[in-house]
Design a protein around this motif. Structure first.
Motif, PDB file in Angstrom:
ATOM      1  N   PRO A 153      36.874  47.274  45.595  1.00 20.75           N
ATOM      2  CA  PRO A 153      36.948  47.090  44.140  1.00 20.75           C
ATOM      3  C   PRO A 153      36.238  48.229  43.403  1.00 20.75           C
ATOM      4  O   PRO A 153      35.434  48.968  43.973  1.00 20.75           O
ATOM      5  N   TRP A 154      36.533  48.315  42.121  1.00 17.14           N
ATOM      6  CA  TRP A 154      35.876  49.329  41.281  1.00 17.14           C
ATOM      7  C   TRP A 154      34.370  49.076  41.248  1.00 17.14           C
ATOM      8  O   TRP A 154      33.912  47.953  41.413  1.00 17.14           O
ATOM      9  N   PHE A 155      33.639  50.145  41.038  1.00 17.75           N
ATOM     10  CA  PHE A 155      32.183  50.088  41.091  1.00 17.75           C
ATOM     11  C   PHE A 155      31.637  49.010  40.146  1.00 17.75           C
ATOM     12  O   PHE A 155      31.964  48.983  38.965  1.00 17.75           O
ATOM     13  N   GLY A 156      30.799  48.128  40.674  1.00 14.59           N
ATOM     14  CA  GLY A 156      30.150  47.086  39.885  1.00 14.59           C
ATOM     15  C   GLY A 156      30.850  45.746  39.905  1.00 14.59           C
ATOM     16  O   GLY A 156      30.254  44.727  39.527  1.00 14.59           O
ATOM     17  N   LYS A 157      32.117  45.705  40.330  1.00 15.90           N
ATOM     18  CA  LYS A 157      32.845  44.430  40.316  1.00 15.90           C
ATOM     19  C   LYS A 157      32.260  43.441  41.317  1.00 15.90           C
ATOM     20  O   LYS A 157      32.134  42.239  41.029  1.00 15.90           O
ATOM     21  N   ARG A 158      31.902  43.942  42.488  1.00 15.45           N
ATOM     22  CA  ARG A 158      31.340  43.034  43.496  1.00 15.45           C
ATOM     23  C   ARG A 158      30.020  42.440  43.021  1.00 15.45           C
ATOM     24  O   ARG A 158      29.756  41.239  43.219  1.00 15.45           O
ATOM     25  N   ASP A 159      29.180  43.262  42.403  1.00  9.72           N
ATOM     26  CA  ASP A 159      27.900  42.750  41.889  1.00  9.72           C
ATOM     27  C   ASP A 159      28.129  41.690  40.824  1.00  9.72           C
ATOM     28  O   ASP A 159      27.438  40.663  40.792  1.00  9.72           O
ATOM     29  N   LEU A 160      29.101  41.927  39.940  1.00 10.99           N
ATOM     30  CA  LEU A 160      29.380  40.948  38.891  1.00 10.99           C
ATOM     31  C   LEU A 160      29.896  39.637  39.486  1.00 10.99           C
ATOM     32  O   LEU A 160      29.503  38.551  39.051  1.00 10.99           O
ATOM     33  N   LYS A 161      30.776  39.724  40.481  1.00  8.44           N
ATOM     34  CA  LYS A 161      31.285  38.506  41.112  1.00  8.44           C
ATOM     35  C   LYS A 161      30.155  37.730  41.790  1.00  8.44           C
ATOM     36  O   LYS A 161      30.122  36.492  41.723  1.00  8.44           O
ATOM     37  N   ARG A 162      29.238  38.451  42.443  1.00  9.23           N
ATOM     38  CA  ARG A 162      28.118  37.772  43.085  1.00  9.23           C
ATOM     39  C   ARG A 162      27.211  37.118  42.044  1.00  9.23           C
ATOM     40  O   ARG A 162      26.759  35.976  42.210  1.00  9.23           O
ATOM     41  N   GLU A 163      26.937  37.820  40.935  1.00 11.80           N
ATOM     42  CA  GLU A 163      26.087  37.256  39.893  1.00 11.80           C
ATOM     43  C   GLU A 163      26.736  36.038  39.240  1.00 11.80           C
ATOM     44  O   GLU A 163      26.058  35.056  38.903  1.00 11.80           O
ATOM     45  N   ILE A 164      28.053  36.081  39.053  1.00  4.50           N
ATOM     46  CA  ILE A 164      28.758  34.926  38.495  1.00  4.50           C
ATOM     47  C   ILE A 164      28.620  33.730  39.430  1.00  4.50           C
ATOM     48  O   ILE A 164      28.352  32.602  38.996  1.00  4.50           O
ATOM     49  N   ALA A 165      28.788  33.975  40.736  1.00  3.32           N
ATOM     50  CA  ALA A 165      28.658  32.876  41.704  1.00  3.32           C
ATOM     51  C   ALA A 165      27.238  32.322  41.712  1.00  3.32           C
ATOM     52  O   ALA A 165      27.028  31.107  41.828  1.00  3.32           O
ATOM     53  N   GLU A 166      26.226  33.200  41.581  1.00  4.16           N
ATOM     54  CA  GLU A 166      24.840  32.729  41.539  1.00  4.16           C
ATOM     55  C   GLU A 166      24.590  31.859  40.311  1.00  4.16           C
ATOM     56  O   GLU A 166      23.926  30.815  40.397  1.00  4.16           O
ATOM     57  N   LEU A 167      25.123  32.294  39.169  1.00  7.35           N
ATOM     58  CA  LEU A 167      24.932  31.517  37.938  1.00  7.35           C
ATOM     59  C   LEU A 167      25.684  30.187  38.007  1.00  7.35           C
ATOM     60  O   LEU A 167      25.194  29.169  37.515  1.00  7.35           O
TER      61      LEU A 167
END
Length: 402
Positions: free
Chosen positions: A85-99
């Motif tokens: 994925p484009w840079f930062g998408k994986r981090d955002l998906k992980r943060e969404i799952a954490e929230l």
């Protein structure tokens, strides 16, 4: 286990401690929260790589029969691909799952606060029914004695037979009330056992006492409102939804940029690898109208989450103010009944009894005096129970005991 079961019902703490490890509704929410927590790692992980094999020229330009052996075809191409994925998408998906996992924890805590609140309310109601039954039996004994007094006076020609009949009618009404109280007690037992995940007819001890009310200082509205804003499980879940919606919006905007697929491909000729190929693939985000609609959707979802939290905050603050006013009114009512009305009613009854025995007042006045005592005691008990129910509501809003 048997000793713990035998002690259930004497106080509300034993019921709550028992239910915390057994209530199926809370257990289900805990399991969902655990499941949400397990989604965090997959959300931030790379997709599984893909492997492809291509057998080229399986007849070798007609020189042989078709074959699937890699060393006998014209060439064999092996392709290993990895989506990135484009840079930062994986981090955002992980943060969404954490929230989202945090929100699930908040909902689980809210479920437990609701279950504990229902246990506290049902216990307080059971205490009221039990004590009201005791009071009714005491008054029934009193009416039996008053009937004997009326019979003595009737035998001596000092009172009418109607006095004896009225005493008997009053006793019949009280026995009828006892039947209704026993039925209500049975219903409350069934409700509590359901919250405890026990059979509906499982025995419970008689409620011995209510919890001690917090001091007026501990019930300061400004202090409790601040605690509610930071600890209320529903507000905590709503705040997690807002943060998750913000991250989802950021992820939607990142969908303007392409995702990549990288690949490496060795090519086999007969039994040897003689060529290597590298591959880069990317999607072209041309559907701008679709992406703009998704972006507007994410903004609307964020606004909805913020509005939902604001509505919850207003509702919780109103419920807190109502509960605090109710507990203060119940406290003042109990003090008034205990220190003023009940002593006055008891003095009135004693005076009426003495007056009836001497023929100065009629039996109707004596019955009214008895009813005043009973009504005062019932109102005192009702005020105590109402204060406990208001306290349970405050603790439900806080998500913890005071």
């Amino acid at each position: 286990m048997l000793a713990q079961d035998a002690a259930l019902g004497a106080n509300v703490d034993s019921l709550i401690n028992y239910a915390k490890t057994r209530n199926p509704e809370y257990a289900a929410m805990q399991a969902e929260a655990e499941a949400s927590g397990e989604r965090v790692t997959p959300a931030g992980a790379l997709p599984d790589p893909k492997f492809r094999t291509e057998l080229r020229d399986i007849t070798r330009m007609g020189e042989q029969s078709a074959t699937l052996a890699p060393n006998r075809v014209g060439s064999t191409r092996y392709l290993l691909m990895q989506d990135i994925p484009w840079f930062g998408k994986r981090d955002l998906k992980r943060e969404i799952a954490e929230l989202e996992a945090d929100g699930a924890k908040g909902r689980a805590l809210g479920t437990w606060a609701d279950v504990a609140g229902r246990i506290k309310v049902n216990f307080a109601q059971l205490y009221f029914v039990h004590r009201n039954e005791q009071l009714t039996r005491e008054i029934l004994d009193l009416m039996t004695r008053l009937e004997k007094v009326a019979q003595v006076r009737y035998s001596g020609g000092l009172a009418a037979q109607q006095d004896v009949i009225r005493a008997q009618v009053e006793q019949t009404n009280m026995r009828n009330e006892l039947i209704a109280l026993e039925t209500e007690q049975h219903h409350l037992h069934a409700r509590l056992n359901a919250l405890l995940a026990r059979p509906s007819n499982a025995p419970l001890q008689e409620p011995a006492q209510l919890r001690k009310l917090p001091t007026p200082v501990a019930l300061d509205y400004a202090t409790l409102e601040e605690r509610v804003r930071t600890r209320n499980p529903q507000l905590f879940a709503d705040e997690s939804k807002i943060k998750a919606a913000e991250k989802s919006r950021d992820l939607t905007y990142k969908n303007r940029y392409p995702d990549f697929t990288l690949g490496v491909s060795p090519i086999q000729y007969q039994s040897a690898i003689k060529e290597w190929e590298l591959m880069v693939e990317l999607n072209i985000p041309l559907q701008q109208s679709s992406r703009r609609a998704q972006e507007r959707e994410s903004e609307s979802m964020l606004n909805a989450a913020r509005s939902r939290k604001e509505a919850t905050t207003n509702q919780v603050s109103a419920e807190l103010a109502e509960a605090l006013a109710g507990i203060e009114a119940a406290r003042r009512t109990e003090n008034l009944l205990a220190n003023s009305l009940l002593p006055q009613a008891e003095l009135t009854f004693k005076a009426a009894l003495a007056g009836y025995e001497t023929g100065k007042v009629d039996f109707a006045t004596l019955l009214d005096a008895q009813r005043q005592i009973r009504q005062a005691r019932q109102n005192q008990l009702k005020a105590q129970v109402d204060a406990q129910m208001r306290l349970a509501e405050i603790e439900r809003l806080l998500g913890e005991d005071l």
